[in-house]
Design a protein around this motif. Structure first.
Motif, mmCIF file in Angstrom:
data_model
loop_
_atom_site.group_PDB
_atom_site.id
_atom_site.type_symbol
_atom_site.label_atom_id
_atom_site.label_comp_id
_atom_site.label_asym_id
_atom_site.label_seq_id
_atom_site.Cartn_x
_atom_site.Cartn_y
_atom_site.Cartn_z
ATOM 1 N N LEU A 132 22.010 31.692 42.162
ATOM 2 C CA LEU A 132 22.415 33.210 42.194
ATOM 3 C C LEU A 132 23.902 33.105 41.543
ATOM 4 N N ALA A 133 24.685 32.444 41.912
ATOM 5 C CA ALA A 133 25.916 32.612 41.384
ATOM 6 C C ALA A 133 25.948 32.023 39.863
ATOM 7 N N SER A 134 25.066 31.194 39.529
ATOM 8 C CA SER A 134 25.080 30.804 38.250
ATOM 9 C C SER A 134 24.444 32.030 37.195
ATOM 10 N N MET A 135 23.310 32.831 37.798
ATOM 11 C CA MET A 135 22.982 33.959 37.157
ATOM 12 C C MET A 135 24.102 34.987 36.939
ATOM 13 N N ASN A 136 24.791 34.943 37.920
ATOM 14 C CA ASN A 136 25.928 35.887 37.850
ATOM 15 C C ASN A 136 27.030 35.441 36.901
ATOM 16 N N ARG A 137 27.363 34.291 36.692
ATOM 17 C CA ARG A 137 28.397 33.582 35.854
ATOM 18 C C ARG A 137 28.339 33.284 34.427
ATOM 19 N N ASP A 138 26.832 32.546 34.328
ATOM 20 C CA ASP A 138 26.423 32.221 32.935
ATOM 21 C C ASP A 138 25.537 33.498 32.215
ATOM 22 N N ARG A 139 24.931 34.398 32.917
ATOM 23 C CA ARG A 139 24.289 35.300 32.117
ATOM 24 C C ARG A 139 24.818 36.862 32.548
ATOM 25 N N GLY A 140 25.866 36.969 33.431
ATOM 26 C CA GLY A 140 26.418 38.264 33.442
ATOM 27 C C GLY A 140 25.892 39.196 34.395
ATOM 28 N N CYS A 141 24.661 38.787 35.052
ATOM 29 C CA CYS A 141 24.016 39.652 35.791
ATOM 30 C C CYS A 141 24.756 40.231 37.102
ATOM 31 N N THR A 142 24.865 41.197 37.449
ATOM 32 C CA THR A 142 25.353 41.883 38.730
ATOM 33 C C THR A 142 24.640 41.550 39.791
#
Length: 277
Positions: A192-202
């Motif tokens: 989840l943190a990687s989706m936030n950091r690497d893909r810019g997901c909220t």
């Protein structure tokens, strides 16, 4: 910074209780926010209102500057907006008899023609994209297994792969690690943190474990009996503050944190490669 989620005066009552009481929140694009609170505090109800699964009694919810619901009525274009919102359920919400890759591919059904959705027809490119998502979450070897044969942690990673294929810009995760062992919990939170950091997901994730909020989420919103009682930096959630917010329930809810020093900030090592267009 633009706003990803805007909530104004949201209230919801069930016959047994007031689930949400005049909740107002703004969450910026690219934030990773934890929702904490006891069972029955309103965490799941709030996430379901943001996703447009259920109507409120009153109030307004907007996601990505588009109306989800207002005054107890869903926006007429809610289906197209849901394509932008990935939802991760506590119990995974996979079809147990279908292969893992087919479950992942359901993430694109919002943007496919009706007849293709009904027949579950997917192109070679779409299947390749699903396989890349499974590689990204580390379970590509299970692509053709029935979902029921996976462990809880693997099923939750399949659910995250579904969000990747969906191309969700906002991810709502409802107690995604509640039924997982510590190692599986760590892997899911790192993804989840990687989706936030690497893909810019909220990312908005509801948690029962404050230590995971401290590790992975810079901001925490605490709910108690349907009301927001804290909204601020996760690092400020000391045992003393939790005691003020939750009283005698704090030790029961967050005992592991109260009995041990706060964990150091954590930078996940998992990095997600870009999916093919």
């Amino acid at each position: 910074m633009s706003t990803a989620i805007e909530i104004r005066n949201l209230s919801k009552s069930f016959p047994c209780c007031k689930a949400l009481q005049d909740v107002s929140l703004d969450i910026d694009c690219g934030e990773m926010v934890a929702l904490i609170g006891a069972s029955g505090s309103g965490k799941s109800t709030l996430l379901r209102h943001i996703a447009g699964f259920i109507p409120a009694d009153r109030g307004q919810v907007s996601v990505l500057n588009r109306l989800v619901q207002q005054g107890g009525k869903m926006a007429p274009n809610i289906r197209s907006l849901r394509a932008e919102i990935g939802f991760v359920f506590q119990q995974f919400n996979l079809v147990s008899r279908l292969p893992v890759i087919t479950n992942v591919l359901t993430g694109i059904l919002y943007r496919t023609r009706l007849w293709r959705s009904l027949l579950m027809r997917f192109s070679v490119g779409e299947r390749q994209q699903a396989m890349e998502a499974l590689v990204a979450v580390g379970i590509e070897q299970s692509a053709w297994q029935r979902a029921a044969t996976l462990s809880g942690g693997q099923q939750q990673r399949a659910a995250l792969a579904r969000c990747l294929v969906q191309g969700a810009k906002v991810i709502l995760a409802d107690e995604p690690i509640a039924s997982l062992d510590p190692e599986s919990s760590r892997k899911v939170m790192e993804l989840l943190a990687s989706m936030n950091r690497d893909r810019g997901c909220t990312v908005v994730v509801s948690l029962h474990q404050v230590e995971f909020a401290l590790k992975y989420c810079p901001r925490t919103v605490a709910l108690h009996r349907g009301a927001v009682v804290y909204d601020g930096p996760s690092a400020a959630l000391t045992p003393a503050l939790l005691g003020e917010l939750y009283g005698s329930a704090a030790e029961e809810l967050f005992g592991r944190m109260l009995d041990s020093p706060a964990p150091k900030a954590h930078t996940p090592v998992t990095r997600l490669p870009p999916l093919a267009a």
